[in-house]
Design a protein around this motif. Structure first.
Motif, PDB file in Angstrom:
ATOM      1  N   MET A  12       0.965  -0.978   0.181  1.00  0.00           N
ATOM      2  CA  MET A  12      -0.314  -0.242   0.100  1.00  0.00           C
ATOM      3  C   MET A  12       0.597   1.159  -0.174  1.00  0.00           C
ATOM      4  N   ASN A  13       0.479   2.421  -1.224  1.00  0.00           N
ATOM      5  CA  ASN A  13       1.688   3.443  -0.746  1.00  0.00           C
ATOM      6  C   ASN A  13       0.790   4.352   0.044  1.00  0.00           C
ATOM      7  N   THR A  14       1.829   4.825   0.726  1.00  0.00           N
ATOM      8  CA  THR A  14       1.350   6.361   1.351  1.00  0.00           C
ATOM      9  C   THR A  14       0.559   7.428   0.558  1.00  0.00           C
ATOM     10  N   TYR A  15       0.576   8.149  -0.638  1.00  0.00           N
ATOM     11  CA  TYR A  15      -0.097   8.932  -0.917  1.00  0.00           C
ATOM     12  C   TYR A  15      -0.197   8.618  -2.400  1.00  0.00           C
ATOM     13  N   HIS A  16      -1.603   9.338  -3.100  1.00  0.00           N
ATOM     14  CA  HIS A  16      -1.715   8.409  -4.217  1.00  0.00           C
ATOM     15  C   HIS A  16      -0.815  10.193  -5.478  1.00  0.00           C
ATOM     16  N   GLN A  17      -0.605  10.246  -6.493  1.00  0.00           N
ATOM     17  CA  GLN A  17      -0.703  11.498  -6.882  1.00  0.00           C
ATOM     18  C   GLN A  17      -0.994  11.259  -8.401  1.00  0.00           C
ATOM     19  N   GLU A  18      -1.969  11.723  -9.250  1.00  0.00           N
ATOM     20  CA  GLU A  18      -1.968  11.904 -10.495  1.00  0.00           C
ATOM     21  C   GLU A  18      -3.013  13.762 -11.049  1.00  0.00           C
ATOM     22  N   ARG A  19      -3.111  13.384 -12.072  1.00  0.00           N
ATOM     23  CA  ARG A  19      -3.491  15.072 -13.214  1.00  0.00           C
ATOM     24  C   ARG A  19      -5.232  14.455 -13.066  1.00  0.00           C
ATOM     25  N   ILE A  20      -6.003  14.699 -12.122  1.00  0.00           N
ATOM     26  CA  ILE A  20      -7.270  15.109 -12.281  1.00  0.00           C
ATOM     27  C   ILE A  20      -8.358  16.816 -12.892  1.00  0.00           C
ATOM     28  N   TRP A  21      -7.009  17.125 -12.970  1.00  0.00           N
ATOM     29  CA  TRP A  21      -8.291  18.501 -13.709  1.00  0.00           C
ATOM     30  C   TRP A  21      -7.045  19.124 -14.871  1.00  0.00           C
ATOM     31  N   SER A  22      -7.922  19.211 -15.610  1.00  0.00           N
ATOM     32  CA  SER A  22      -7.131  20.221 -16.474  1.00  0.00           C
ATOM     33  C   SER A  22      -7.436  21.705 -16.551  1.00  0.00           C
TER      34      SER A  22
ATOM     35  N   GLN B 215      -9.847  23.580 -15.787  1.00  0.00           N
ATOM     36  CA  GLN B 215     -10.630  23.041 -14.512  1.00  0.00           C
ATOM     37  C   GLN B 215     -10.239  24.417 -13.387  1.00  0.00           C
ATOM     38  N   CYS B 216      -8.745  24.159 -13.966  1.00  0.00           N
ATOM     39  CA  CYS B 216      -7.562  25.001 -12.913  1.00  0.00           C
ATOM     40  C   CYS B 216      -8.082  26.050 -12.510  1.00  0.00           C
ATOM     41  N   GLU B 217      -8.572  26.858 -14.361  1.00  0.00           N
ATOM     42  CA  GLU B 217      -8.247  28.456 -14.381  1.00  0.00           C
ATOM     43  C   GLU B 217      -9.863  28.222 -13.986  1.00  0.00           C
ATOM     44  N   GLN B 218     -11.032  27.770 -13.843  1.00  0.00           N
ATOM     45  CA  GLN B 218     -12.131  27.996 -13.589  1.00  0.00           C
ATOM     46  C   GLN B 218     -12.229  27.699 -11.789  1.00  0.00           C
TER      47      GLN B 218
ATOM     48  N   VAL C  61      -2.344  18.445 -10.863  1.00  0.00           N
ATOM     49  CA  VAL C  61      -2.124  16.790 -10.649  1.00  0.00           C
ATOM     50  C   VAL C  61      -2.555  17.550  -8.907  1.00  0.00           C
ATOM     51  N   ALA C  62      -3.183  16.030  -8.681  1.00  0.00           N
ATOM     52  CA  ALA C  62      -3.614  16.549  -7.476  1.00  0.00           C
ATOM     53  C   ALA C  62      -2.958  15.149  -6.183  1.00  0.00           C
ATOM     54  N   ILE C  63      -2.790  15.445  -5.108  1.00  0.00           N
ATOM     55  CA  ILE C  63      -2.146  14.482  -4.102  1.00  0.00           C
ATOM     56  C   ILE C  63      -2.710  14.403  -2.999  1.00  0.00           C
ATOM     57  N   ALA C  64      -2.928  12.799  -2.998  1.00  0.00           N
ATOM     58  CA  ALA C  64      -3.870  12.570  -1.635  1.00  0.00           C
ATOM     59  C   ALA C  64      -3.167  11.648  -0.431  1.00  0.00           C
ATOM     60  N   PHE C  65      -3.516  12.238   0.646  1.00  0.00           N
ATOM     61  CA  PHE C  65      -3.016  11.095   2.233  1.00  0.00           C
ATOM     62  C   PHE C  65      -3.782  11.054   3.178  1.00  0.00           C
ATOM     63  N   PRO C  66      -2.971  10.406   3.858  1.00  0.00           N
ATOM     64  CA  PRO C  66      -4.002  10.059   5.350  1.00  0.00           C
ATOM     65  C   PRO C  66      -3.845  11.479   5.954  1.00  0.00           C
ATOM     66  N   SER C  67      -5.051  11.601   6.565  1.00  0.00           N
ATOM     67  CA  SER C  67      -4.959  13.229   7.220  1.00  0.00           C
ATOM     68  C   SER C  67      -3.694  13.263   8.265  1.00  0.00           C
ATOM     69  N   TRP C  68      -3.098  12.304   8.979  1.00  0.00           N
ATOM     70  CA  TRP C  68      -2.620  12.217   9.996  1.00  0.00           C
ATOM     71  C   TRP C  68      -1.169  12.308   8.664  1.00  0.00           C
ATOM     72  N   THR C  69      -0.908  12.413   8.368  1.00  0.00           N
ATOM     73  CA  THR C  69       0.169  12.786   7.271  1.00  0.00           C
ATOM     74  C   THR C  69       0.950  14.024   8.324  1.00  0.00           C
ATOM     75  N   LEU C  70       2.311  13.982   8.285  1.00  0.00           N
ATOM     76  CA  LEU C  70       2.999  15.206   8.813  1.00  0.00           C
ATOM     77  C   LEU C  70       3.398  15.602   7.589  1.00  0.00           C
ATOM     78  N   HIS C  71       3.227  16.927   7.011  1.00  0.00           N
ATOM     79  CA  HIS C  71       3.257  17.693   5.973  1.00  0.00           C
ATOM     80  C   HIS C  71       3.539  18.768   6.398  1.00  0.00           C
ATOM     81  N   GLU C  72       4.838  19.784   5.254  1.00  0.00           N
ATOM     82  CA  GLU C  72       4.328  21.922   5.405  1.00  0.00           C
ATOM     83  C   GLU C  72       4.483  21.911   3.750  1.00  0.00           C
TER      84      GLU C  72
END
Length: 183
Positions: A2-12, A15-18, A149-160
């Motif tokens: 199992m990966n600890t995050y998932h990353q891929e393009r989800i918006w054109s 859509q980003c400009e919208q 590009v979106a990155i999704a991860f468990p909310s308890w992941t330390l990040h900055e």
């Protein structure tokens, strides 16, 4: 494995400009910190410095629904999630924008399961302001700066978000909740 995050393009790019247009129309306010450790909710620029707006299901239904569908589809962690699309927070980092190391989980936010960040700016528009995840024994992971590009991860992941050194970075973030903590 199992990966600890998932990353891929989800918006054109459109859509980003919208999302940015809707946020600009709604207006930006200083980003706040949630109440925690006997400290009231408020603006603490030493910890978090950004401007915040929102895109809701009412103002951007296709955008919100696409984020919901993406996260439900990649929920590799098996979290029990509420069956409701989230509100998107649009964050604009300007000047010396940053967000010190933190998690999105705990205290009043203990029902948060999955955090997501979607890059809205072109990578050429700014320097610094990197989203870094601290991935346990695998070390530091830098999120993609590619637009859409979106990155999704468990909310308890330390990040900055490291300090911005020039330009402006705009991202959409959201949190997916479960019915209770630890489920």
């Amino acid at each position: 494995m199992m990966n600890t995050y998932h990353q891929e393009r989800i918006w054109s790019p459109n859509q980003c400009e919208q999302a940015i247009e809707i946020a600009n129309k709604n207006g930006f306010r200083p980003g706040v910190l949630s109440a925690a450790n006997n400290v009231a909710e408020g603006v603490f620029p030493d910890v978090r410095k950004c401007m915040n707006s929102r895109v809701t299901y009412k103002t951007g239904p296709d955008l919100v629904q696409s984020v919901y569908d993406f996260v439900v589809g990649i929920n590799q962690w098996g979290f029990e999630l509420l069956d409701e699309p989230p509100q998107l927070e649009i964050l604009a980092y300007k000047g010396e924008g940053h967000f010190m190391r933190h998690t999105d989980w705990g205290g009043m936010n203990s029902r948060r399961k999955i955090s997501i960040s979607i890059q809205l700016s072109d990578p050429e528009d700014y320097e610094g302001c990197d989203l870094l995840l601290y991935d346990g024994p695998f070390g530091e992971v830098e999120a993609s700066k590619e637009k859409g590009v979106a990155i999704a991860f468990p909310s308890w992941t330390l990040h900055e978000v490291t300090p911005l050194t020039s330009g402006e970075r705009v991202v959409a973030v959201a949190w997916f909740l479960g019915p209770q903590s630890y489920r």
